[in-house]
Motif scaffolding. Structure first.
Motif, PDB file in Angstrom:
ATOM      1  N   PRO A   1       5.109  16.721   0.173  1.00  0.00           N
ATOM      2  CA  PRO A   1       4.742  15.361   0.951  1.00  0.00           C
ATOM      3  C   PRO A   1       5.661  14.202   0.417  1.00  0.00           C
ATOM      4  CG  PRO A   1       3.087  15.963  -0.862  1.00  0.00           C
ATOM      5  CD  PRO A   1       4.084  17.050  -0.729  1.00  0.00           C
ATOM      6  N   LYS A   2       5.687  13.274   1.410  1.00  0.00           N
ATOM      7  CA  LYS A   2       6.589  12.009   0.906  1.00  0.00           C
ATOM      8  C   LYS A   2       5.611  10.692   0.852  1.00  0.00           C
ATOM      9  CE  LYS A   2      10.868  13.816   3.094  1.00  0.00           C
ATOM     10  NZ  LYS A   2      11.854  13.520   4.008  1.00  0.00           N
ATOM     11  N   TRP A   3       5.890  10.103  -0.088  1.00  0.00           N
ATOM     12  CA  TRP A   3       5.156   8.855  -0.331  1.00  0.00           C
ATOM     13  C   TRP A   3       5.957   7.519   0.354  1.00  0.00           C
ATOM     14  CZ3 TRP A   3       0.157   8.329  -1.671  1.00  0.00           C
ATOM     15  CH2 TRP A   3      -0.644   9.471  -2.438  1.00  0.00           C
ATOM     16  N   PHE A   4       5.370   6.697   0.926  1.00  0.00           N
ATOM     17  CA  PHE A   4       6.006   5.361   1.361  1.00  0.00           C
ATOM     18  C   PHE A   4       5.207   4.240   1.081  1.00  0.00           C
ATOM     19  CE2 PHE A   4       6.679   9.005   4.679  1.00  0.00           C
ATOM     20  CZ  PHE A   4       7.971   8.655   4.910  1.00  0.00           C
ATOM     21  N   ALA A   5       5.879   3.251   0.525  1.00  0.00           N
ATOM     22  CA  ALA A   5       5.365   2.018  -0.057  1.00  0.00           C
ATOM     23  C   ALA A   5       5.502   1.029   0.971  1.00  0.00           C
ATOM     24  CB  ALA A   5       5.902   1.527  -1.176  1.00  0.00           C
ATOM     25  N   ILE A   6       4.549   0.591   1.602  1.00  0.00           N
ATOM     26  CA  ILE A   6       4.368  -0.269   3.149  1.00  0.00           C
ATOM     27  C   ILE A   6       3.873  -1.780   2.596  1.00  0.00           C
ATOM     28  CG2 ILE A   6       3.784  -0.671   5.523  1.00  0.00           C
ATOM     29  CD1 ILE A   6       3.415   2.485   5.399  1.00  0.00           C
ATOM     30  N   ASN A   7       4.519  -2.772   2.763  1.00  0.00           N
ATOM     31  CA  ASN A   7       4.205  -4.143   2.660  1.00  0.00           C
ATOM     32  C   ASN A   7       3.411  -4.638   3.685  1.00  0.00           C
ATOM     33  OD1 ASN A   7       5.639  -4.533   0.244  1.00  0.00           O
ATOM     34  ND2 ASN A   7       7.650  -5.224   1.433  1.00  0.00           N
ATOM     35  N   ARG A   8       2.002  -5.179   3.392  1.00  0.00           N
ATOM     36  CA  ARG A   8       1.269  -5.772   4.004  1.00  0.00           C
ATOM     37  C   ARG A   8       1.508  -7.466   4.219  1.00  0.00           C
ATOM     38  NH1 ARG A   8      -4.674  -4.086   4.098  1.00  0.00           N
ATOM     39  NH2 ARG A   8      -4.668  -5.248   2.102  1.00  0.00           N
ATOM     40  N   LEU A   9       1.535  -7.993   5.222  1.00  0.00           N
ATOM     41  CA  LEU A   9       1.754  -9.008   5.720  1.00  0.00           C
ATOM     42  C   LEU A   9       0.507  -9.959   6.027  1.00  0.00           C
ATOM     43  CD1 LEU A   9       5.078  -8.793   7.440  1.00  0.00           C
ATOM     44  CD2 LEU A   9       4.771  -9.148   4.811  1.00  0.00           C
ATOM     45  N   LYS A  10       0.472 -11.497   5.740  1.00  0.00           N
ATOM     46  CA  LYS A  10      -0.648 -12.291   6.213  1.00  0.00           C
ATOM     47  C   LYS A  10       0.008 -13.358   6.986  1.00  0.00           C
ATOM     48  CE  LYS A  10      -4.591 -15.156   4.482  1.00  0.00           C
ATOM     49  NZ  LYS A  10      -4.939 -15.387   3.044  1.00  0.00           N
TER      50      LYS A  10
ATOM     51  N   VAL B   1       1.045  -0.980  -0.062  1.00  0.00           N
ATOM     52  CA  VAL B   1      -0.043   0.040   0.105  1.00  0.00           C
ATOM     53  C   VAL B   1       0.954   1.233   0.070  1.00  0.00           C
ATOM     54  CG1 VAL B   1      -1.994  -1.213   1.201  1.00  0.00           C
ATOM     55  CG2 VAL B   1      -0.213   0.166   2.430  1.00  0.00           C
ATOM     56  N   LEU B   2       0.434   2.382  -0.628  1.00  0.00           N
ATOM     57  CA  LEU B   2       1.012   3.590  -0.561  1.00  0.00           C
ATOM     58  C   LEU B   2       0.463   4.391   0.757  1.00  0.00           C
ATOM     59  CD1 LEU B   2       1.681   4.526  -4.459  1.00  0.00           C
ATOM     60  CD2 LEU B   2       3.384   3.782  -2.706  1.00  0.00           C
ATOM     61  N   ARG B   3       1.309   5.039   1.218  1.00  0.00           N
ATOM     62  CA  ARG B   3       0.800   6.052   2.565  1.00  0.00           C
ATOM     63  C   ARG B   3       1.815   7.257   1.999  1.00  0.00           C
ATOM     64  NH1 ARG B   3      -3.100   3.225   2.828  1.00  0.00           N
ATOM     65  NH2 ARG B   3      -3.266   1.856   4.461  1.00  0.00           N
ATOM     66  N   ILE B   4       0.961   8.393   2.333  1.00  0.00           N
ATOM     67  CA  ILE B   4       1.531   9.734   2.294  1.00  0.00           C
ATOM     68  C   ILE B   4       1.858  10.263   3.425  1.00  0.00           C
ATOM     69  CG2 ILE B   4      -0.702  10.996   1.719  1.00  0.00           C
ATOM     70  CD1 ILE B   4       0.863  12.672  -0.151  1.00  0.00           C
ATOM     71  N   GLN B   5       2.921  11.294   3.902  1.00  0.00           N
ATOM     72  CA  GLN B   5       3.037  11.894   4.823  1.00  0.00           C
ATOM     73  C   GLN B   5       3.103  13.333   4.562  1.00  0.00           C
ATOM     74  OE1 GLN B   5       6.448  11.046   7.009  1.00  0.00           O
ATOM     75  NE2 GLN B   5       5.797  12.127   8.961  1.00  0.00           N
ATOM     76  N   ARG B   6       2.348  14.162   4.891  1.00  0.00           N
ATOM     77  CA  ARG B   6       2.287  15.504   4.509  1.00  0.00           C
ATOM     78  C   ARG B   6       3.081  16.497   5.644  1.00  0.00           C
ATOM     79  NH1 ARG B   6      -1.856  15.866   0.380  1.00  0.00           N
ATOM     80  NH2 ARG B   6      -2.989  14.061   0.549  1.00  0.00           N
ATOM     81  N   TYR B   7       3.408  17.511   5.125  1.00  0.00           N
ATOM     82  CA  TYR B   7       4.103  18.413   6.075  1.00  0.00           C
ATOM     83  C   TYR B   7       3.797  19.796   5.740  1.00  0.00           C
ATOM     84  CZ  TYR B   7       7.509  14.750   6.354  1.00  0.00           C
ATOM     85  OH  TYR B   7       8.176  13.621   6.584  1.00  0.00           O
ATOM     86  N   ARG B   8       3.700  20.740   6.555  1.00  0.00           N
ATOM     87  CA  ARG B   8       3.139  22.193   6.358  1.00  0.00           C
ATOM     88  C   ARG B   8       3.980  23.014   5.360  1.00  0.00           C
ATOM     89  NH1 ARG B   8       1.726  24.454  12.387  1.00  0.00           N
ATOM     90  NH2 ARG B   8       0.068  22.998  12.717  1.00  0.00           N
ATOM     91  N   ASP B   9       5.259  22.810   5.400  1.00  0.00           N
ATOM     92  CA  ASP B   9       6.050  23.748   4.859  1.00  0.00           C
ATOM     93  C   ASP B   9       7.020  23.239   3.545  1.00  0.00           C
ATOM     94  OD1 ASP B   9       5.354  25.683   6.200  1.00  0.00           O
ATOM     95  OD2 ASP B   9       6.819  25.667   7.540  1.00  0.00           O
TER      96      ASP B   9
END
Length: 54
Positions: free
Chosen positions: A40-49, A29-37
């Protein structure tokens, strides 16, 4: 504007916190981290089962 994606990787063996069985790759899944100034940075996170079928 440039889009960067950061991949999170680990050498650790992942275990299920509930039954202590191994975990296997499910999807990503892709997740985004937003900053005020800044941009934004995108992170690819593996999901496990859990591999425990019971």
């Amino acid at each position: 504007m440039r889009n960067w994606v950061f991949f999170i990787e680990s050498e650790e063996e992942c275990i299920c916190p509930e039954c202590k069985s191994g975990l296997k790759y499910r999807d990503k899944v892709l997740r985004i981290q937003r900053y005020r100034d800044s941009e934004p940075k995108w992170f690819a996170i593996n999901r496990l089962k859990c591999t425990n079928e019971s």
